[in-house]
Structures are given as C-alpha cells and as structure tokens.
Design a protein around this motif. Structure first.
Motif, short mmCIF file in Angstrom:
data_model
loop_
_atom_site.label_atom_id
_atom_site.label_comp_id
_atom_site.label_asym_id
_atom_site.label_seq_id
_atom_site.Cartn_x
_atom_site.Cartn_y
_atom_site.Cartn_z
N PHE A 98 0.87 -1.17 0.00
CA PHE A 98 0.00 0.00 0.00
C PHE A 98 0.91 1.22 0.00
CE2 PHE A 98 -2.53 3.24 2.36
CZ PHE A 98 -3.46 3.47 1.34
N LEU A 99 0.89 1.97 -1.10
CA LEU A 99 1.80 3.10 -1.29
C LEU A 99 1.03 4.41 -1.26
CD1 LEU A 99 3.93 1.65 -4.25
CD2 LEU A 99 4.28 1.36 -1.79
N GLN A 100 1.63 5.40 -0.65
CA GLN A 100 1.03 6.73 -0.59
C GLN A 100 2.13 7.76 -0.81
OE1 GLN A 100 -1.00 7.65 3.09
NE2 GLN A 100 -0.94 9.86 2.73
N ASN A 101 1.94 8.61 -1.81
CA ASN A 101 2.89 9.68 -2.09
C ASN A 101 2.20 10.64 -3.05
OD1 ASN A 101 5.44 11.15 -2.49
ND2 ASN A 101 6.38 9.28 -1.69
N THR A 102 2.97 11.60 -3.57
CA THR A 102 2.37 12.54 -4.52
C THR A 102 2.23 11.89 -5.88
OG1 THR A 102 4.50 13.45 -5.25
CG2 THR A 102 3.44 14.48 -3.32
N PHE A 103 1.31 12.38 -6.67
CA PHE A 103 1.08 11.87 -8.02
C PHE A 103 2.35 12.03 -8.88
CE2 PHE A 103 -0.87 12.30 -12.35
CZ PHE A 103 -1.38 11.00 -12.42
#
Length: 358
Positions: free
Chosen positions: A111-116
C-alpha cells in the motif's frame, strides 16, 4: 485484554461495509485498476478526481494508442513543468493498493502513498532504463510491466502466469524506484539459457537486463556501466560486453559463409560461451578460420571487412596471464555479454535496413 482471533482487532459493520463498497467500486471501474500477473493494482487520488487514475493507468500499462500522451507526460516530468492535462496537480496525494488472491481471501502486497508526481517520475525513470534499440518492425515505444514479466515465463507451458510474488515485487520496485528483484533477472536469464532461435535474446529481454544492471550499478564506477547503453558502444573495453560483440560477429561470419544454415554457433555454443568463455572461444576462432577462408574464395571485400571487425574486437581484449578469455563470467557479466551480443546483432540489421532503403 483477553481477546483472541478476530476479536483482538474488531472492525465495525459500518467500516467493513464502507471499505468493501469502496474497493468494489474501484475494481469495477476499468480506469481505477490494472492487472499485473495475479496482482491487482487499485489506485485513486485523494481529491477523488477521475483524471488522475486515468492518466496513471495509461502511463503504467503503456497502451499503443496512448504513447503520444505518455511521451508528452514524460517530457514534462523531465523538464520539471506542469502537465498539459486539465486539473492535474503533481503534488496531489495519490494512493496505490496491490492485492493478490490468497485462498478465499485477499493478500495486501503493498500500500503506497505519495504525490502523483512522485509515481510518474519513477515510471519515467523505469522506462528510460528500459530504452534500447529495437528491431525495425517493432512499433511500440514503451514496455509495459506485464510484458516484462512475461519474458520470465515459458510461453509453451500450460501455465503462462508469472510468479505472483515477483509481479508484486517488480511493480513495487518500479513505483518506488528501488532495486529490481533478483528473481526477475534470474527468470530472464533462465529463459535465455533454455530457448533457441531468434527469440533467445529478444529486445524485451535485452531491455530488462539493461534496466536491472543500470539500476544496480547506478551509484557505482564499475566498468560494466559502459555496456549499459541504449545502442552499441564501440568504445567500451568491458570484456564481457566485448566478448558478446565478438560472438555476434563470428555468428555473422558463419551465416555469410553458409547461407541458410539451420543451426548456427548460437544454438550450439552461446550458453557455454556466455558462462565459460575460455573453454569455448578457442573452438569458435578455429571455426572462424575455416569460415573466413570460404568467404574469401568469391567475396574478397567481405572477407577483409570481417577481418577488420574481428581485429578491432581482439585489440580490446587485453591479455591477462597470456589468456585473452576469462575462465568464468559472473551472472551480471553474463548479462553484459548478452547485451553486447544483442547490440551487435541490431547494428548488423540496421546496416541491412539502410542498404535496402538505398
């Protein structure tokens, strides 16, 4: 608290309904998910706008009809400019969920979360590492992840599905710009050793070898980096790469001497030459002597041209203990050998294509 099994992490009925409904909605929409092997990628923007997953899906899967858009996006990313897509902000928070089936349940691969913009930059870097000279008939500019994974699978087998663990690991490495898993490199090397004919080293496999080694040695000053170019590097003295070039020229000599030959030295000696050059190349040079004499009977100019090519290659093989050929090549060096072979072959075809155009 004395709780066990599912009671030690209770989820309310509302929360379960909410996340199941959201997941089903994302998987139902073709623009918000992709399939790579048995790994399902689900992605969305924090703002909920549909443009983000639509653009991301195209860049990830690289469909032929979207290559112009992808090229424009990568160009803007490299120049540090905003995208020419309405509503897109590169600093928008973006989420990517990787799921795989596990018995009757789902496993969360990552599960990855960062800026587009962060994910787009990493996809751009990945495609630049893969960039390699291609056969003239190949129309696609980019190589999608699922095509990359397919190069590790025996296409004649009943099950053509890539390893689920590898699919998840490769996708995560691409999205986070980390080292590619060794299993991907080993899988391609196994297929190269196992197969025969023109498909032995396809442009996709050569591109994967280049990308893997380029990422592995990006912060190193190793000589092998001279091999990791998009096309033929005639200046490098990296011995495995030069040996690969030499093998390709020796094969060209054989095919010129015996047009229409069914089995070339590639079919009989390639794997051994790649792993243990000192054992095989003396035999190949003996064969070369007879082949070059045969060519010289009626095609003196061609003979001289080949002799010049072989001479230039041999000059690059510096002697060590009076031996021009190393006894054994490591797995990474074998990759450089295969790149040298592939680049030299493409150079030969490029000359033929130009000759036909004239």
């Amino acid at each position: 608290y004395g709780k066990d099994q599912s009671y030690n992490a209770p989820v309310s009925e509302y929360a379960a309904f909410a996340y199941c409904t959201a997941l089903n909605h994302l998987i139902k929409d073709r623009k918000t998910h992709s399939q790579i092997g048995d790994t399902t990628l689900v992605y969305w923007a924090e703002t909920g706008e549909e443009t983000y997953p639509d653009v991301f899906g195209n860049v990830l899967e690289t469909p032929p009809d979207a290559e112009t858009q992808i090229k424009g996006i990568f160009k803007k990313i490299e120049e540090g400019k905003p995208l020419d897509v309405e509503g897109i902000q590169l600093d928008t928070t973006f989420f990517i969920l990787g799921l795989s089936p596990n018995a009757a349940r789902l496993s969360v691969r990552f599960f990855l979360q960062n800026t587009f913009g962060y994910f787009l930059k990493n996809l751009d870097k990945h495609q630049r590492r893969l960039a390699i000279v291609k056969p003239s008939y190949e129309e696609n500019q980019y190589l999608s992840t699922w095509r990359l994974l397919n190069e590790t699978v025996n296409q004649k087998s009943r099950d053509k599905t890539p390893s689920s663990q590898m699919a998840g690991a490769v996708t995560r490495a691409i999205l986070q710009n980390t080292l590619y898993p060794v299993s991907l490199y080993n899988g391609v090397m196994i297929r190269i050793r196992a197969e025969q004919g023109n498909s032995k080293i396809s442009w996709r496999r050569a591109a994967m070898i280049k990308a893997y080694l380029l990422k592995k040695y990006e912060n190193s000053n190793q000589v092998i980096k001279g091999s990791l170019r998009m096309s033929l590097n005639e200046e490098t003295n990296d011995k495995p790469y030069v040996l690969g070039r030499l093998f390709a020229i020796l094969e060209d000599v054989q095919e010129t001497a015996s047009p229409g030959i069914k089995a070339t030295i590639r079919d009989r000696y390639f794997n051994a030459a790649c792993a243990t050059p000192a054992v095989v190349f003396p035999t190949l040079l003996k064969l070369y002597s007879s082949h070059i004499k045969k060519i010289g009977i009626n095609r003196k100019g061609v003979q001289i041209n080949f002799q010049k090519q072989i001479g230039a290659i041999m000059d690059k093989l510096e002697l060590e203990n009076n031996e021009a050929f190393p006894k054994r090549l490591s797995l990474d060096e074998q990759g450089a050998f295969q790149l040298g072979y592939y680049h030299q072959i493409q150079k030969r075809f490029e000359k033929k294509d130009k000759g036909e155009e004239k």
